[in-house]
Design an enzyme around this catalytic site. Structure first.
Site, PDB file in Angstrom:
ATOM      1  N   GLY A  11      -1.156 -42.925  -8.435  1.00  0.00           N
ATOM      2  CA  GLY A  11       0.031 -41.762  -9.019  1.00  0.00           C
ATOM      3  C   GLY A  11      -0.340 -41.462 -10.615  1.00  0.00           C
ATOM      4  N   PHE A  12       0.047 -40.643 -10.497  1.00  0.00           N
ATOM      5  CA  PHE A  12       0.237 -40.185 -11.894  1.00  0.00           C
ATOM      6  C   PHE A  12      -0.052 -41.025 -12.830  1.00  0.00           C
ATOM      7  CE2 PHE A  12       1.566 -37.300 -15.232  1.00  0.00           C
ATOM      8  CZ  PHE A  12       0.710 -36.730 -15.683  1.00  0.00           C
ATOM      9  N   ILE A  13       0.914 -41.084 -13.308  1.00  0.00           N
ATOM     10  CA  ILE A  13       1.262 -42.614 -14.418  1.00  0.00           C
ATOM     11  C   ILE A  13       0.965 -43.546 -14.035  1.00  0.00           C
ATOM     12  CG2 ILE A  13       3.202 -42.568 -15.852  1.00  0.00           C
ATOM     13  CD1 ILE A  13       4.882 -40.631 -14.823  1.00  0.00           C
ATOM     14  N   TYR A 153      18.414 -37.105  -5.998  1.00  0.00           N
ATOM     15  CA  TYR A 153      17.056 -37.487  -6.624  1.00  0.00           C
ATOM     16  C   TYR A 153      17.072 -38.746  -8.454  1.00  0.00           C
ATOM     17  CZ  TYR A 153      13.471 -38.127  -9.873  1.00  0.00           C
ATOM     18  OH  TYR A 153      12.499 -39.150 -10.905  1.00  0.00           O
ATOM     19  N   LYS A 157      17.474 -43.340  -9.234  1.00  0.00           N
ATOM     20  CA  LYS A 157      17.344 -43.931 -10.408  1.00  0.00           C
ATOM     21  C   LYS A 157      19.208 -44.389 -11.540  1.00  0.00           C
ATOM     22  CE  LYS A 157      13.380 -42.359 -10.099  1.00  0.00           C
ATOM     23  NZ  LYS A 157      12.193 -43.882  -9.920  1.00  0.00           N
TER      24      LYS A 157
END
Length: 336
Positions: A11-13, A153, A157
């Site tokens: 993924g991105f990060i 979401y 978290k």
């Protein structure tokens, strides 16, 4: 050679963090489900790049697969775990909330159990600025209450933060939760606004601008973000003596547990961000102004003083510089 187990390396990060750690001599094992929430080809290419490094290995698997996750992690024997995988996206949580329950709750629980069983030296896990929910006092500070999430979401978290605190307390497991703000940069996710804006403008399609543009975000360049994570790896929280916590620190009085904002500490108007993209592209956007979307918030803005206190580091990439780098990557990757 220090070993770091990272979830979400395709993924991105996760991709950027893995690159940074490999460049500093770490050994990294990635664990990624390669889900089709967005373009799997982009994820596969990220892993192809990482696999060119001799100290990178990876497993494709879901966090919900506890047997596979436990076996792979036990074989690797990590010193540190960084948890970046999970079901992302504020808006998608309106359409498919169960995927967030499975990935962000069950998957995170499985990983915490792995960390407990392997007695890792430090587990770091991604949270989000979305947990601040309806809070209006800004910039957001880690020590303020975050009990009013506006999307499922964000709720998952926030649940992760509570789950992690209990494990830190019960098993003396050093745990750092980092709250990300609006992250952008090369290899960015196609569901994020910068990607959508650049793609649509280049194709001559309209871009959706919510709340008629009256929105503010703390845009954080991805290399700044992963530098903050890298430095926090070496800053594990320690259970305080006599429950005494330094002023301004989010350290728990009863556990080796801390929450840290990682943001640019600058509130940028969404329309200014769009104009910076237009300037870099040399092309005007067709703007479709829309009302605020359900679950969204008009502004996010990080107080990142705790990060600087702990690590001496402050994210500071200007949006024009960050947009230039993102657009350069986008044009090269998609040949536009």
């Amino acid at each position: 050679m220090r070993k770091v187990f990272i979830t979400g390396t395709a993924g991105f990060i996760g991709f950027h963090l893995a690159q940074l750690l490999l460049g500093e001599g770490f050994r990294v094992h990635g664990f990624d489900g390669m889900t089709d929430y967005y373009d799997v080809t982009l994820k596969q290419k990220n892993h192809q790049v990482l696999r060119q490094h001799p100290n990178f290995t990876a497993t494709q698997g879901m966090l919900e697969d506890n047997e596979l996750l436990s076996t792979i992690a036990a074989d690797f024997k990590p010193d540190v775990i960084v948890h970046l995988a999970g079901q992302a996206g504020v808006r998608y949580s309106l359409e498919n909330p169960r995927s967030y329950l499975d990935s962000n709750i069950v998957g995170t629980f499985n990983l915490m159990e792995v960390a407990r069983q392997l007695e890792v030296g430090h587990i770091l896990m991604a949270s989000t600025s979305s947990v601040y929910g309806s809070n209006e006092e800004m910039p957001f500070v880690e020590t303020e209450k975050a009990d009013t999430p506006l999307t499922f979401y964000a709720a998952t978290k926030k649940a992760n933060e509570a789950m992690a605190h209990s494990y830190a307390h019960l098993w003396n497991l050093p745990t750092t939760m980092f709250r990300f703000f609006t992250v952008y940069g090369p290899n960015g996710r196609p569901d994020l606004a910068p990607f959508k804006f650049v793609d649509a403008i280049l194709d001559g399609r309209p871009i959706d601008i919510y709340n008629h543009g009256d929105m503010y975000r703390d845009f954080t360049y991805v290399t700044d973000l992963v530098r903050g994570i890298r430095l926090l790896i070496d800053t594990p929280p320690v259970r305080p003596d006599n429950r005494e916590v330094p002023e301004g620190d989010s350290l728990s009085p009863v556990a080796p547990y801390r929450i840290v904002n990682i943001g640019n500490s600058e509130k940028v108007r969404l329309l200014d961000f769009v104009e910076a993209i237009e300037e870099e592209l040399g092309q005007k956007a067709i703007r479709n102004y829309m009302p605020m979307q359900l679950g969204d918030v008009p502004a996010t803005w990080a107080n990142a003083e705790l990060l600087r206190t702990l690590t001496g580091y402050k994210p500071q990439t200007d949006i024009k510089v960050g947009i230039r780098e993102f657009v350069a990557w986008f044009r090269e990757y998609y040949a536009k």
